[in-house]
Structures are given as structure tokens and as C-alpha cells.
Motif scaffolding. Structure first.
Motif, PDB file in Angstrom:
ATOM      1  N   TRP A  17      29.322  44.228  28.753  1.00 31.66           N
ATOM      2  CA  TRP A  17      29.730  45.563  29.425  1.00 31.66           C
ATOM      3  C   TRP A  17      30.876  44.147  30.813  1.00 31.66           C
ATOM      4  N   ILE A  18      31.680  45.573  31.184  1.00 27.12           N
ATOM      5  CA  ILE A  18      32.888  44.681  32.617  1.00 27.12           C
ATOM      6  C   ILE A  18      33.471  45.658  33.668  1.00 27.12           C
ATOM      7  N   TYR A  19      33.117  45.967  34.182  1.00 26.22           N
ATOM      8  CA  TYR A  19      33.581  47.061  35.315  1.00 26.22           C
ATOM      9  C   TYR A  19      34.106  46.396  36.037  1.00 26.22           C
ATOM     10  N   GLN A  20      35.828  47.326  36.233  1.00 27.61           N
ATOM     11  CA  GLN A  20      36.568  45.767  37.513  1.00 27.61           C
ATOM     12  C   GLN A  20      37.244  47.306  38.894  1.00 27.61           C
ATOM     13  N   SER A  21      37.555  47.208  40.272  1.00 29.20           N
ATOM     14  CA  SER A  21      38.052  47.933  40.726  1.00 29.20           C
ATOM     15  C   SER A  21      38.775  47.407  41.257  1.00 29.20           C
ATOM     16  N   SER A  22      39.232  47.897  42.109  1.00 32.03           N
ATOM     17  CA  SER A  22      40.385  47.688  43.683  1.00 32.03           C
ATOM     18  C   SER A  22      40.255  48.188  45.457  1.00 32.03           C
ATOM     19  N   PHE A  23      41.103  47.116  45.555  1.00 33.44           N
ATOM     20  CA  PHE A  23      41.100  47.898  47.372  1.00 33.44           C
ATOM     21  C   PHE A  23      42.550  47.785  47.131  1.00 33.44           C
ATOM     22  N   SER A  24      43.335  47.876  46.131  1.00 36.86           N
ATOM     23  CA  SER A  24      44.849  48.077  45.965  1.00 36.86           C
ATOM     24  C   SER A  24      45.522  49.414  47.139  1.00 36.86           C
ATOM     25  N   LYS A  25      43.864  50.610  46.655  1.00 34.13           N
ATOM     26  CA  LYS A  25      44.340  52.205  46.968  1.00 34.13           C
ATOM     27  C   LYS A  25      43.872  52.886  47.931  1.00 34.13           C
ATOM     28  N   THR A  26      42.587  51.847  48.341  1.00 33.05           N
ATOM     29  CA  THR A  26      42.060  52.615  50.018  1.00 33.05           C
ATOM     30  C   THR A  26      42.164  51.497  50.675  1.00 33.05           C
ATOM     31  N   PHE A  27      42.458  49.988  50.962  1.00 36.05           N
ATOM     32  CA  PHE A  27      43.125  49.462  51.436  1.00 36.05           C
ATOM     33  C   PHE A  27      44.720  49.024  51.945  1.00 36.05           C
ATOM     34  N   ALA A  28      45.018  48.351  51.319  1.00 33.30           N
ATOM     35  CA  ALA A  28      46.449  47.456  51.001  1.00 33.30           C
ATOM     36  C   ALA A  28      47.240  46.631  49.600  1.00 33.30           C
ATOM     37  N   PRO A  29      47.322  47.187  48.886  1.00 38.49           N
ATOM     38  CA  PRO A  29      47.904  46.602  47.364  1.00 38.49           C
ATOM     39  C   PRO A  29      48.417  45.066  47.903  1.00 38.49           C
ATOM     40  N   GLY A  30      48.865  44.609  49.478  1.00 44.26           N
ATOM     41  CA  GLY A  30      49.880  43.351  49.576  1.00 44.26           C
ATOM     42  C   GLY A  30      48.500  42.821  48.985  1.00 44.26           C
ATOM     43  N   LEU A  31      47.598  42.993  49.787  1.00 43.40           N
ATOM     44  CA  LEU A  31      46.359  42.028  50.365  1.00 43.40           C
ATOM     45  C   LEU A  31      45.884  41.501  48.818  1.00 43.40           C
ATOM     46  N   ARG A  32      46.583  42.354  47.604  1.00 43.88           N
ATOM     47  CA  ARG A  32      46.349  41.318  46.501  1.00 43.88           C
ATOM     48  C   ARG A  32      44.567  41.193  46.208  1.00 43.88           C
ATOM     49  N   LEU A  33      43.762  42.249  45.828  1.00 37.96           N
ATOM     50  CA  LEU A  33      42.345  42.087  46.320  1.00 37.96           C
ATOM     51  C   LEU A  33      41.624  43.231  45.497  1.00 37.96           C
ATOM     52  N   GLY A  34      40.957  42.781  44.519  1.00 39.98           N
ATOM     53  CA  GLY A  34      39.529  43.568  43.835  1.00 39.98           C
ATOM     54  C   GLY A  34      38.987  42.835  42.823  1.00 39.98           C
ATOM     55  N   TYR A  35      37.856  43.700  42.234  1.00 41.25           N
ATOM     56  CA  TYR A  35      36.959  42.774  42.298  1.00 41.25           C
ATOM     57  C   TYR A  35      35.888  42.766  40.265  1.00 41.25           C
ATOM     58  N   LEU A  36      35.654  42.686  39.670  1.00 41.45           N
ATOM     59  CA  LEU A  36      35.293  43.014  38.530  1.00 41.45           C
ATOM     60  C   LEU A  36      33.132  42.579  38.590  1.00 41.45           C
ATOM     61  N   VAL A  37      32.894  43.269  37.960  1.00 46.15           N
ATOM     62  CA  VAL A  37      31.426  43.207  37.792  1.00 46.15           C
ATOM     63  C   VAL A  37      30.487  43.356  36.404  1.00 46.15           C
ATOM     64  N   CYS A  38      29.721  42.321  36.305  1.00 43.36           N
ATOM     65  CA  CYS A  38      29.414  42.465  34.407  1.00 43.36           C
ATOM     66  C   CYS A  38      28.846  41.933  34.159  1.00 43.36           C
ATOM     67  N   SER A  39      27.623  42.377  32.573  1.00 44.54           N
ATOM     68  CA  SER A  39      26.645  41.839  32.594  1.00 44.54           C
ATOM     69  C   SER A  39      26.802  40.408  32.458  1.00 44.54           C
ATOM     70  N   GLU A  40      25.240  39.772  32.957  1.00 42.05           N
ATOM     71  CA  GLU A  40      25.300  38.432  33.260  1.00 42.05           C
ATOM     72  C   GLU A  40      26.191  37.117  32.622  1.00 42.05           C
ATOM     73  N   GLN A  41      25.452  37.724  31.600  1.00 38.86           N
ATOM     74  CA  GLN A  41      25.956  36.185  30.340  1.00 38.86           C
ATOM     75  C   GLN A  41      27.797  35.983  30.461  1.00 38.86           C
ATOM     76  N   LEU A  42      28.331  37.715  30.609  1.00 36.09           N
ATOM     77  CA  LEU A  42      29.869  36.922  30.656  1.00 36.09           C
ATOM     78  C   LEU A  42      29.945  36.231  32.203  1.00 36.09           C
ATOM     79  N   LEU A  43      29.463  36.877  33.091  1.00 43.25           N
ATOM     80  CA  LEU A  43      30.300  36.255  34.601  1.00 43.25           C
ATOM     81  C   LEU A  43      30.987  34.085  34.090  1.00 43.25           C
ATOM     82  N   PRO A  44      29.531  33.950  33.773  1.00 47.87           N
ATOM     83  CA  PRO A  44      30.066  32.142  34.141  1.00 47.87           C
ATOM     84  C   PRO A  44      31.864  32.080  33.473  1.00 47.87           C
ATOM     85  N   TYR A  45      31.549  32.749  32.653  1.00 43.19           N
ATOM     86  CA  TYR A  45      33.071  32.122  31.478  1.00 43.19           C
ATOM     87  C   TYR A  45      34.289  33.103  32.436  1.00 43.19           C
ATOM     88  N   LEU A  46      34.019  34.257  32.883  1.00 41.54           N
ATOM     89  CA  LEU A  46      34.876  34.681  33.161  1.00 41.54           C
ATOM     90  C   LEU A  46      35.449  33.661  35.066  1.00 41.54           C
TER      91      LEU A  46
END
Lengths: 391, 391
Positions: A216-245
Motif C-alpha cells: 500500500w502507498i498513501y500520499q498527500s500534499s502541502f499544496s492545499k494547506t500551505f502553498a502550491p509554489g513550494l512543490r512539496l508533498g509526501y508519501l508513506v508506504c508499506s516497508e518493502q516498497l520504500l527502498p524502490y521508491l
């Protein structure tokens, strides 16, 4: 001679322009009223006046993101019932990047990707670029998804204040979808950029929090609650997927902007931030009410909609008397200085006219809403009448 | 059951970890002396104290980049004899992104990509991820390249203060390579991040300026002359390629960070910037001299090198008496708190030991250079002796 014919990668034949990119120049007209994009209101942006640039922040940084920010993201997600370690966090250069990285991770030519229909158009574009075979599904018919016999592949979902429909999945729908993904072995990719823009009480628990397992992979963004011009978001995922990502992220841009990471970290840890977010949500709640009011006044005879419980969009379904290709309607309303997003681009198979359109309510002020929606209503009525005369 | 086996995209089997990523944790030790990365000196970063954040800068922006910055980039490139319009400029989230976008544009599984051997390792990683078939070439043997009969594909070159070798192509080599690409129909992809870090008079005219035609891409970075944490670079290309690259950029991250774009624009138009850049180059020139001095003192018996005319690296070739796999040497020197970049990763086929290594001279101070290079010399001698005893 063959050598003189430029041969691009085969994926480029699937590289479609966005309907908005094609009209960017027109959108720049100062008199244009745009309901087209998903732009936040500038007045909601934080004030960085006391920003103190630390020179060390300007150096190269870790691909996964700065540690304090990863730590904070992990802590905040625990409040949403998503319990992960900071090592499962990957800071992104906006959540669009998450879509690119996950597509690279998962999609070969022909890989099955289950998507809502409609769904976020820029996700469709990227999945399509990598050769996805789309399996459309509907939250109203999860039985069909549970019964299908496609290869597992991936499922992409935007369950909270859905783009474009505004729909918010119920708790039981969330649990059901998580179970289907686990049972069928699908990789669940949950895109959640609007969760903090909630105007009513709804379940917003991440579907991934119900998806015990390794995919599983979950992602969200800081564009809507901070500012889009900062181009910042994040994802979190099941442990084994992180190294690939993380490796894919390194290959894509080494790491995300560190000024942005520091600015967002400062804001997140600022005691005044909660008050700012509360005010931001109130600003949008009022805009939503105003927008709904002018929709009722100018478009209730031609379209149906539900006011969204959150997010930035109204999704309009034209009544059957108005069987309009909204791409053609857009060409017409642009001449009248009103922009919106045609519905067709949000469907996995978007050749047919769908008679639906997306309207953003966060950017415009009341005067623009009133004038723009009146213009849009008139345009739909006259466009439909003109079509009838031609036929 | 098949459905329970996680199936990633086939490209992931080609996703290699970087030798540096694997040792990141070790590199964070405060006592570590690292010659491994390509990190600029923090003292060269500009001062953003008078940065005045304009709120409009925080909104979404155009995919291609902010217009004033594109305009300025086009103007400055004219001084390098690369005459383009601002519409041929694509602002990047660092030049690593350019490599990702160009790979997406050009590389199918099996597409021929001509690369120098050695070449920039992170370019190899990305091209490999997309399935490139490498055609190694050498500037010293351009006749071979001119005579080959591979399909045209793409040629990637880093001609000015090459990473990792430091080499700078002569004017006639530049002209020759451009002609070969044009004659053979190869897409020329020129990567030029170090051009402003010139310590001697050399030809730095972009090869792309000699490549009349419809298939060339030139990219550079603001990481070395401003700050890497800003993640900002740009590419310019022949007119017909820009629309594809802009769409790929949109799919990858919508657009680049706008704070960074504004900060770099402010710096580029600041009259004090030229003085700062002059000082920056002087700082690195002195560091290069110091580094060369300690190399002579501690490594002249075990290795050969040429002091580079620009850039951030020394490239050492171990003498034949020291046939060491520098990947194994690294594991040894890390225990002694000295890091460097093994040479193997810079070769398109990097299984064999090459007895070469890259040393960065921009980050460390004189004390660290002296101590780190003495340690490295001792390590090579003892490592080689130990190998001899085992054999």
C-alpha cells in the motif's frame, strides 16, 4: 534514410496534452474568470516574513527528505490511524511526483490499473504514459470489483473529497475497498491531497490504515494547506516498497527542495498554524456556500450537483436536455472569458462526450463567481439551442 | 497463488542503488572526511537575507518555468553562442530531472545511447532504468563513433569539466562531435553543470551551438553556482522537442519550485552576483591547488591524475602495481572515516574493477584534505599489500 527520421520512445505516442495546458495562454488574460484549475486562494497562504534562511539548508540533502520533517509526518499520520515509522516516509516534490514514481514502480505496458471513473486526470495521464490498461471501477459497485478476474496490478483511489466529484467514501466503503485490495493482491495507491479541507463531519480515515499487508502507498500534499509554489508533498508506504521508491526519487530529482521542507516544517511546528488552518477552512466553507448559491441561481435548470463535503470542486452533471461535449463548450466560454474543466479528461476512456464538468470554487471572489456562473449558464443554454438548430 | 505475488514493473530489476546511497548513514558521522559526493562549499552560497517573499510566488505556476527567468536564461545562453528563444527554455527541478525527462522522451527498451566511458553515474542509472543499450565512446577515438553502424538513438555527453574525469573538450572535438551527431541522426544531449567553475582558459562553447538541426538538448544547473538545496536547473532544446519535454515535466511534478525560481532570478539580476561568482571560482581554484598539493604528497607513488581545468573533481588512476577494486577499498577506508567515489559506477558496464576513483575537492577544508588524503594513500598501499599476501 531511416537514420534521419527522429524516433522518440514509443510511450510518447501516449503522451497527451492536458486540456488546460492547451489554453494556458488564454487563461492569462486579466479579465478571465477561471473555474478550471485547482488553485487555492492566495489569501490562505502562510506568511514567511520571519523566514530565516539557514545556509546549511541550501546544501544537497537526503533523497528521502529531511529527518525532522519525516518524523513529524509520521507523528501526524498516527493521529489518522496510520501507524508508520519515519523510515516509511518519502518527501516528494509535490504529490504529482508520487504518481510518477509509483507508475515507474508498478506499470509495464499492459499492467492493469483499477481507477475510479472519473478520476484525477493527471494520474490518468501518467499511468497512460507508462502503458497502463485501465480497469474502471465505481465505489457504488464495489461488488463488481470484488468479482472481477483481472490480474491484481494496482488500484488508484482518491477517496476523500474526490477530484473531480467531491465524493467522500464512508467508513464501510473504505474498509471494503481495503479488503478487496488485500484479498486480490492489488497494490493500493491512495491519493489524499484534500483531507484537511473538510467542511462537514465525514470519515477521513485513510483506506491504507485498513490495508494490513505489504502493498500500500498513501500520499498527500502541502499544496492545499500551505502553498502550491513550494512543490512539496509526501508519501508513506508499506516497508518493502520504500527502498524502490526512494531510488526512483533519487533518479528523478535527487531530493526535494530544502527551503520548502524547512518552511513547511516551521509552519507545522508553529503554534499559530492550527489557527491559520482553521481560518483557511472557514474561508473555503464560505466560498463553497457562495458558489452553491450562484450555481442554484444560474445553473439549476441545466445541471445537477451535490455540494461537496470538502475539497475544492463542484462536479456538474448536465441534464439530459443538454447533451453537450463540454470540450466544445469550453472553446465557446473562453471567448466569453470564463474557463472550467471539461469532464471528458477525467475518464479513463475519454473519447465520448460525458456532459459533466468540474468547477473550482477556491480561487474566484464573489463578483467573479456571480458573473462567471451567469455567463456559463447562458452559454450552456445557447450552446444547446444552437446544437438543436444545426441538427 | 499468483495473485499474492507482488509484481513490480520489469524496469525495477534494473534499478540499482547508488554506491553512495548505500553508505549514507556512515557518511553522516561527524568525523567523516568525504571526497565522495559533488557537494559545493557552503561558504559559496548566496545570502538570501533580503529575500522578500511575494505571496503570488507561492501559487501554482507555469510548467515551463516563470517567464522572466526563461527570458534571462535565453539571453545568457546567447553569450555562449547558443541562440534560442525563451520558448525553448524549460526550467527544471535540478538537472537530474532533465535526465529523467529526456530518458522518458527517448529511451525504449533497447534504444542505443552513446555514452562516454566513464560518464556521470546518475545518468547511467536513469538510462539503464529505461532499458538503454549503451554504446560507449571516447573523445580520444571519435573516428570509431563516426564509423559505427548502430541505430542513431541518443548521445549523452558532459564535455566541460567532465564528471568524473574533469576533461574539457577542445573546440575541434566539440565541432567534430556535433557533426557526427548531425550526420548520424543522433539526438545530442549535452549536460553542462560545471561550465561556470573554470580555473583555466578553455573552450566552453556548447556542443549544441554547433549542432544545427532538430535534435539537440542542452542542460545546466544552478546547483553549483547558487545552491543545490534550491533544486533548480534548466534545459533548452531544438524547437520541436520542447512541447514533449514540457508535457513530461508536467506529468513529473507540474512545475518547479517558484521560491527557487524567484531567488535565482533575483541573484542573476543582482549586480553583486558577478563578484560573488568570481569569488566562488577563486575559492575553488585555491581548493584545487591545495588538493593537488596533498595528492602529490600522499598519493603520487600509487596513482596518476591531471589537475582539472574546472569542475569539482580529481580523477585518479591507480598505477598498475595497485590493481584494486575501489569498491572494496571504499569499505576499508570508511572504517577510517574517509569516503570517496569508486570508479566502477561511472562505467556503462561496471562489473569489472577499473582501478580508478573520483575525489571531490570542493567540500573539505585544508586540514581534512591533508588528513583524508594521507589516510587514503596509506589505505591503498596496505590494501594492495594485503591483497598480495592473500594471493
Amino acid at each position: 534514410v531511416t537514420k534521419n527520421k527522429l524516433k522518440l520512445a514509443s510511450r510518447i505516442s501516449r503522451l497527451k496534452a492536458s486540456p488546460i495546458r492547451d489554453i494556458l495562454k488564454v487563461l492569462e488574460r486579466p479579465e478571465m474568470i477561471s473555474f478550471a484549475g485547482g488553485l487555492p486562494a492566495v489569501e490562505t497562504f502562510p506568511d514567511f516574513a520571519n523566514f530565516n534562511s539557514l545556509k546549511q539548508t541550501l546544501q544537497y540533502g537526503p533523497t528521502e527528505g529531511d529527518e525532522p520533517l519525516r518524523q513529524l509526518i509520521a507523528e501526524r499520520l498516527a493521529d489518522q490511524n496510520l501507524h508508520i515509522s519515519p523510515q516509511q516516509v518519502l518527501v516528494l516534490s509535490g504529490s504529482q511526483q508520487g504518481i510518477d514514481l509509483v507508475a515507474k514502480l508498478m506499470i509495464d505496458s499492459g499492467t492493469v490499473v483499477a481507477v475510479e471513473n472519473p478520476t484525477y486526470l493527471a494520474a490518468l495521464q501518467v499511468f497512460n504514459l507508462f502503458g497502463a490498461a485501465f480497469e474502471p471501477f465505481s465505489v457504488a459497485q464495489l461488488d463488481n470489483l470484488a468479482a472481477d478476474d483481472h490480474p491484481p496490478g494496482m488500484l488508484y483511489v482518491n477517496p476523500t473529497f474526490h477530484n473531480p466529484t467531491g465524493y467522500c467514501y464512508t467508513e464501510s466503503e473504505r474498509q471494503r475497498l481495503a479488503k478487496i485490495c488485500v484479498d486480490k493482491g492489488k497494490v493500493l495507491f491512495e491519493d489524499d491531497p484534500y483531507r484537511d479541507l473538510a467542511y462537514s463531519e465525514t470519515c477521513r480515515t485513510p483506506i491504507c490504515s485498513y490495508a494490513e499487508g505489504d502493498r500500500w502507498i498513501y500520499q498527500s500534499s502541502f499544496s492545499k494547506t500551505f502553498a502550491p509554489g513550494l512543490r512539496l508533498g509526501y508519501l508513506v508506504c508499506s516497508e518493502q516498497l520504500l527502498p524502490y521508491l526512494a531510488r526512483l526519487k533519487q533518479a528523478a530529482d535527487l531530493h526535494s527542495n530544502r527551503l520548502s521542507q524547512q518552511l513547511v516544517y516551521q509552519q507545522l511546528t508553529d503554534p499559530a498554524n492550527e489557527r491559520r488552518l482553521h481560518k483557511l477552512v472557514e474561508t473555503y466553507r464560505i466560498k463553497r456556500e457562495l458558489f452553491n448559491h450562484y450555481l442554484e441561481r444560474h445553473l439549476s435548470d441545466v445541471a445537477e450537483w451535490e455540494a461537496p463535503d470538502g475539497g475544492l470542486f463542484f462536479w456538474l452533471r448536465l441534464k439530459s436536455e443538454y447533451p453537450i461535449d463540454t470540450r466544445e463548450l469550453l472553446a465557446h466560454t473562453l471567448d466569453l472569458n470564463v474557463a472550467f474543466m471539461p469532464g471528458e479528461a477525467f475518464f479513463a476512456n475519454n473519447e465520448a462526450a460525458v456532459g459533466q464538468l468540474r468547477l473550482n470554487f477556491s480561487l474566484t471572489n464573489e463578483r467573479q463567481m456571480a458573473h462567471g456562473l451567469a455567463t456559463l449558464g447562458t452559454a450552456i443554454r445557447s450552446f444547446s439551442k444552437r446544437n438543436a438548430e444545426v441538427a
